[in-house]
Design a protein around this motif. Structure first.
Motif, PDB file in Angstrom:
ATOM      1  N   LYS A  73      70.599  -8.639  76.464  1.00 27.40           N
ATOM      2  CA  LYS A  73      69.877  -8.202  75.268  1.00 27.40           C
ATOM      3  C   LYS A  73      69.677  -9.396  74.342  1.00 27.40           C
ATOM      4  CE  LYS A  73      70.395  -3.552  73.513  1.00 27.40           C
ATOM      5  NZ  LYS A  73      71.211  -2.689  72.682  1.00 27.40           N
ATOM      6  N   ILE A  74      68.541  -9.435  73.640  1.00 26.41           N
ATOM      7  CA  ILE A  74      68.360 -10.544  72.697  1.00 26.41           C
ATOM      8  C   ILE A  74      68.559 -10.047  71.269  1.00 26.41           C
ATOM      9  CG2 ILE A  74      66.771 -11.771  74.238  1.00 26.41           C
ATOM     10  CD1 ILE A  74      64.555 -11.048  72.076  1.00 26.41           C
ATOM     11  N   GLU A  75      68.946 -10.988  70.422  1.00 31.32           N
ATOM     12  CA  GLU A  75      69.124 -10.641  69.016  1.00 31.32           C
ATOM     13  C   GLU A  75      67.744 -10.572  68.367  1.00 31.32           C
ATOM     14  OE1 GLU A  75      71.501 -12.421  65.284  1.00 31.32           O
ATOM     15  OE2 GLU A  75      72.371 -12.830  67.259  1.00 31.32           O
ATOM     16  N   LEU A  76      67.494  -9.578  67.560  1.00 28.96           N
ATOM     17  CA  LEU A  76      66.169  -9.407  66.963  1.00 28.96           C
ATOM     18  C   LEU A  76      66.051 -10.258  65.695  1.00 28.96           C
ATOM     19  CD1 LEU A  76      65.864  -5.538  67.359  1.00 28.96           C
ATOM     20  CD2 LEU A  76      65.074  -7.320  68.912  1.00 28.96           C
ATOM     21  N   PRO A  77      64.813 -10.744  65.405  1.00 28.52           N
ATOM     22  CA  PRO A  77      64.630 -11.554  64.190  1.00 28.52           C
ATOM     23  C   PRO A  77      64.976 -10.752  62.938  1.00 28.52           C
ATOM     24  CG  PRO A  77      62.624 -11.499  65.549  1.00 28.52           C
ATOM     25  CD  PRO A  77      63.565 -10.503  66.125  1.00 28.52           C
ATOM     26  N   LYS A  78      65.512 -11.460  61.949  1.00 29.51           N
ATOM     27  CA  LYS A  78      65.867 -10.786  60.684  1.00 29.51           C
ATOM     28  C   LYS A  78      64.634 -10.712  59.780  1.00 29.51           C
ATOM     29  CE  LYS A  78      70.432 -10.375  61.206  1.00 29.51           C
ATOM     30  NZ  LYS A  78      70.233  -9.922  62.599  1.00 29.51           N
ATOM     31  N   THR A 101      74.170   2.923  61.735  1.00 31.46           N
ATOM     32  CA  THR A 101      75.522   3.419  62.038  1.00 31.46           C
ATOM     33  C   THR A 101      75.463   4.439  63.164  1.00 31.46           C
ATOM     34  OG1 THR A 101      75.868   3.260  59.667  1.00 31.46           O
ATOM     35  CG2 THR A 101      77.605   4.317  60.925  1.00 31.46           C
ATOM     36  N   LYS A 102      74.487   5.359  63.078  1.00 30.31           N
ATOM     37  CA  LYS A 102      74.407   6.445  64.059  1.00 30.31           C
ATOM     38  C   LYS A 102      74.037   5.958  65.446  1.00 30.31           C
ATOM     39  CE  LYS A 102      73.078  10.261  61.345  1.00 30.31           C
ATOM     40  NZ  LYS A 102      71.903  10.868  60.771  1.00 30.31           N
ATOM     41  N   THR A 103      73.114   4.985  65.533  1.00 35.17           N
ATOM     42  CA  THR A 103      72.565   4.600  66.840  1.00 35.17           C
ATOM     43  C   THR A 103      73.206   3.343  67.424  1.00 35.17           C
ATOM     44  OG1 THR A 103      70.868   3.258  65.784  1.00 35.17           O
ATOM     45  CG2 THR A 103      70.290   5.546  66.242  1.00 35.17           C
ATOM     46  N   HIS A 104      73.948   2.595  66.619  1.00 32.13           N
ATOM     47  CA  HIS A 104      74.487   1.285  67.013  1.00 32.13           C
ATOM     48  C   HIS A 104      73.363   0.329  67.413  1.00 32.13           C
ATOM     49  CE1 HIS A 104      78.402   3.107  66.872  1.00 32.13           C
ATOM     50  NE2 HIS A 104      78.013   4.035  67.724  1.00 32.13           N
ATOM     51  N   LEU A 105      72.173   0.535  66.843  1.00 30.11           N
ATOM     52  CA  LEU A 105      71.044  -0.367  67.097  1.00 30.11           C
ATOM     53  C   LEU A 105      70.659  -1.035  65.781  1.00 30.11           C
ATOM     54  CD1 LEU A 105      68.784   2.012  69.235  1.00 30.11           C
ATOM     55  CD2 LEU A 105      70.013   0.025  70.105  1.00 30.11           C
ATOM     56  N   ASP A 106      69.992  -2.217  65.883  1.00 30.62           N
ATOM     57  CA  ASP A 106      69.569  -2.901  64.660  1.00 30.62           C
ATOM     58  C   ASP A 106      68.247  -2.348  64.149  1.00 30.62           C
ATOM     59  OD1 ASP A 106      71.732  -4.564  64.599  1.00 30.62           O
ATOM     60  OD2 ASP A 106      70.802  -6.066  65.899  1.00 30.62           O
ATOM     61  N   GLU A 107      67.416  -1.870  65.070  1.00 29.44           N
ATOM     62  CA  GLU A 107      66.088  -1.370  64.679  1.00 29.44           C
ATOM     63  C   GLU A 107      65.558  -0.417  65.754  1.00 29.44           C
ATOM     64  OE1 GLU A 107      63.329  -0.765  63.137  1.00 29.44           O
ATOM     65  OE2 GLU A 107      64.097  -1.378  61.182  1.00 29.44           O
ATOM     66  N   SER A 108      64.288  -0.020  65.592  1.00 33.76           N
ATOM     67  CA  SER A 108      63.720   0.950  66.530  1.00 33.76           C
ATOM     68  C   SER A 108      63.172   0.305  67.804  1.00 33.76           C
ATOM     69  CB  SER A 108      62.627   1.757  65.832  1.00 33.76           C
ATOM     70  OG  SER A 108      61.683   0.879  65.262  1.00 33.76           O
ATOM     71  N   LEU A 109      63.505  -0.961  68.044  1.00 35.21           N
ATOM     72  CA  LEU A 109      63.117  -1.605  69.313  1.00 35.21           C
ATOM     73  C   LEU A 109      64.316  -2.394  69.849  1.00 35.21           C
ATOM     74  CD1 LEU A 109      60.340  -1.935  70.946  1.00 35.21           C
ATOM     75  CD2 LEU A 109      60.365  -4.259  70.120  1.00 35.21           C
ATOM     76  N   ALA A 110      64.593  -2.226  71.133  1.00 36.79           N
ATOM     77  CA  ALA A 110      65.633  -3.031  71.783  1.00 36.79           C
ATOM     78  C   ALA A 110      64.940  -3.895  72.823  1.00 36.79           C
ATOM     79  CB  ALA A 110      66.663  -2.127  72.444  1.00 36.79           C
ATOM     80  N   VAL A 111      65.320  -5.174  72.881  1.00 41.74           N
ATOM     81  CA  VAL A 111      64.652  -6.107  73.803  1.00 41.74           C
ATOM     82  C   VAL A 111      65.696  -6.775  74.705  1.00 41.74           C
ATOM     83  CG1 VAL A 111      63.181  -8.158  73.977  1.00 41.74           C
ATOM     84  CG2 VAL A 111      62.853  -6.556  72.071  1.00 41.74           C
ATOM     85  N   ALA A 112      65.402  -6.829  76.000  1.00 41.02           N
ATOM     86  CA  ALA A 112      66.328  -7.454  76.940  1.00 41.02           C
ATOM     87  C   ALA A 112      65.541  -8.125  78.057  1.00 41.02           C
ATOM     88  CB  ALA A 112      67.262  -6.406  77.530  1.00 41.02           C
ATOM     89  N   HIS A 113      66.193  -9.066  78.753  1.00 41.84           N
ATOM     90  CA  HIS A 113      65.538  -9.677  79.912  1.00 41.84           C
ATOM     91  C   HIS A 113      66.456  -9.650  81.118  1.00 41.84           C
ATOM     92  CE1 HIS A 113      67.624 -13.633  79.421  1.00 41.84           C
ATOM     93  NE2 HIS A 113      67.680 -13.238  78.171  1.00 41.84           N
ATOM     94  N   GLY A 114      65.835  -9.633  82.299  1.00 44.98           N
ATOM     95  CA  GLY A 114      66.587  -9.558  83.548  1.00 44.98           C
ATOM     96  C   GLY A 114      65.599  -9.504  84.698  1.00 44.98           C
ATOM     97  N   LYS A 115      65.970  -8.799  85.772  1.00 42.43           N
ATOM     98  CA  LYS A 115      65.083  -8.723  86.946  1.00 42.43           C
ATOM     99  C   LYS A 115      64.708  -7.267  87.231  1.00 42.43           C
ATOM    100  CE  LYS A 115      66.035 -13.037  88.738  1.00 42.43           C
ATOM    101  NZ  LYS A 115      65.033 -14.073  88.958  1.00 42.43           N
ATOM    102  N   THR A 137      58.108  -3.561  59.730  1.00 45.76           N
ATOM    103  CA  THR A 137      58.053  -5.017  59.894  1.00 45.76           C
ATOM    104  C   THR A 137      59.016  -5.496  60.978  1.00 45.76           C
ATOM    105  OG1 THR A 137      57.829  -4.956  57.512  1.00 45.76           O
ATOM    106  CG2 THR A 137      57.988  -7.117  58.501  1.00 45.76           C
ATOM    107  N   ALA A 138      60.213  -4.916  61.010  1.00 40.97           N
ATOM    108  CA  ALA A 138      61.222  -5.357  61.976  1.00 40.97           C
ATOM    109  C   ALA A 138      60.762  -5.095  63.412  1.00 40.97           C
ATOM    110  CB  ALA A 138      62.541  -4.649  61.712  1.00 40.97           C
ATOM    111  N   LEU A 139      60.129  -3.952  63.631  1.00 38.54           N
ATOM    112  CA  LEU A 139      59.638  -3.648  64.981  1.00 38.54           C
ATOM    113  C   LEU A 139      58.546  -4.639  65.372  1.00 38.54           C
ATOM    114  CD1 LEU A 139      59.169  -0.553  66.940  1.00 38.54           C
ATOM    115  CD2 LEU A 139      57.096  -1.860  66.595  1.00 38.54           C
ATOM    116  N   GLY A 140      57.646  -4.928  64.419  1.00 35.62           N
ATOM    117  CA  GLY A 140      56.576  -5.901  64.680  1.00 35.62           C
ATOM    118  C   GLY A 140      57.163  -7.239  65.101  1.00 35.62           C
ATOM    119  N   GLU A 141      58.138  -7.736  64.313  1.00 35.27           N
ATOM    120  CA  GLU A 141      58.782  -9.022  64.617  1.00 35.27           C
ATOM    121  C   GLU A 141      59.465  -8.988  65.977  1.00 35.27           C
ATOM    122  OE1 GLU A 141      58.818 -11.979  63.322  1.00 35.27           O
ATOM    123  OE2 GLU A 141      57.551 -11.419  61.628  1.00 35.27           O
ATOM    124  N   ALA A 142      60.163  -7.876  66.254  1.00 36.56           N
ATOM    125  CA  ALA A 142      60.889  -7.758  67.520  1.00 36.56           C
ATOM    126  C   ALA A 142      59.915  -7.747  68.697  1.00 36.56           C
ATOM    127  CB  ALA A 142      61.732  -6.480  67.523  1.00 36.56           C
TER     128      ALA A 142
END
Ligand SMILES: [Zn+2]
Length: 290
Positions: A73-78, A101-115, A137-142
């Protein structure tokens, strides 16, 4: 008496609780049949009785999409968290804090890389559980960060969409994410990299009017609601009964808005095959067998 209340009763209670945990079963939202939660999770939350595709958390999507469930998972831009200092019945800043707190997510988009199927891929998943997957704005940046990462790694970008639309607490800044994310998609196209969209239930509003409709291949999960404005509002406006299945995946496929409707358990294999074809690489045998 004390021996009974202090020793025997807790023992009996402990035995009963072990045998009948109250969270073993759940019922399907569509057909109301009872399902063992363990079986439902194994079936990627697709009802074994009626095939209904239930709600999924962003982290589960990542687990199911990558080969062997392995990814980084990558850290999302602030970004400034509450640019307008918005408040309705509740402060926007407090809503954000609650969602985190409820979702343990930073925003409404999670980004990861792999195969996926042996091919490099960046996967972005919209989290409906985080403020209804709204686009701020956070989703746009992510999203832009996900596009940049895909370009850097010469990898395909896959996005799972699920959204109630723009995040009204950010006003026009939220709407500005529509052209911004479109530019992100352009970056991928300029680099000749595949951009695959998987539309899930529900994908609506500003998201369905921007990056969710720009995929090289538009995939949808069965019976997902995909719309700019929901059917109830349209029906009230035009005062006509809408056709059966209006704005659902299968209807949109039959009318040319969606390329394919793919059941959730087949998604990883389909994505792997498409990325291989589009990047002109052989398909890994593991995905063919899947
Ligand atoms: Zn069902």
């Amino acid at each position: 008496m004390s021996w009974l209340t202090e020793y025997v009763r807790p023992k009996i209670r402990g035995l009963l609780q072990r045998e009948v945990p109250d969270n073993l079963w759940t019922s399907c939202d569509s057909c109301s049949q009872m399902i063992l939660i363990k079986d439902l999770e194994k079936a990627q939350r697709v009802c074994p009785h009626c095939g209904h595709h239930g709600k999924v958390k962003a982290n589960e999507r990542l687990d199911w999409t990558f080969d062997d469930g392995k990814y980084t998972k990558i850290e999302l831009p602030k970004v400034p968290s509450d640019p307008l200092g918005f408040k309705d019945q509740k402060k926007y800043a407090d809503r954000l804090k609650d969602a985190k707190t409820k979702t343990h997510l930073d925003e409404s988009l999670a980004v990861a890389h792999g195969k996926i199927g042996g091919h490099d891929a960046v996967v972005a998943v919209m989290a409906y559980e985080f403020m209804a997957g709204t686009m701020g704005t956070a989703l746009g940046e992510a999203f832009i960060a996900a596009c940049r990462l895909a370009v850097l790694q010469k990898a395909a970008l896959v996005i799972y969409t699920a959204s109630g639309g723009a995040r009204m607490q950010e006003g026009v800044l939220s709407l500005m994410q529509m052209p911004r994310t479109t530019i992100g998609v352009e970056m991928l196209k300029d680099a000749g990299l595949p951009y695959l969209v998987v539309l899930t239930n529900p994908t609506t509003g500003g998201v369905s009017a921007s990056f969710a409709m720009l995929g090289d291949v538009q995939i949808a999960e069965p019976e997902a609601l995909i719309a700019f404005t929901g059917p109830r509002v349209i029906q009230d406006t035009v005062r006509e009964k809408l056709p059966e299945g209006f704005q659902r995946s299968e209807y949109l496929r039959d009318h040319g808005m969606v390329d394919m409707v793919v059941a959730r358990p087949d998604l990883r294999a389909t994505l792997g095959r498409l990325i291989g074809l589009m990047m002109n690489k052989p398909v890994a045998p593991s995905i063919e067998a899947a």
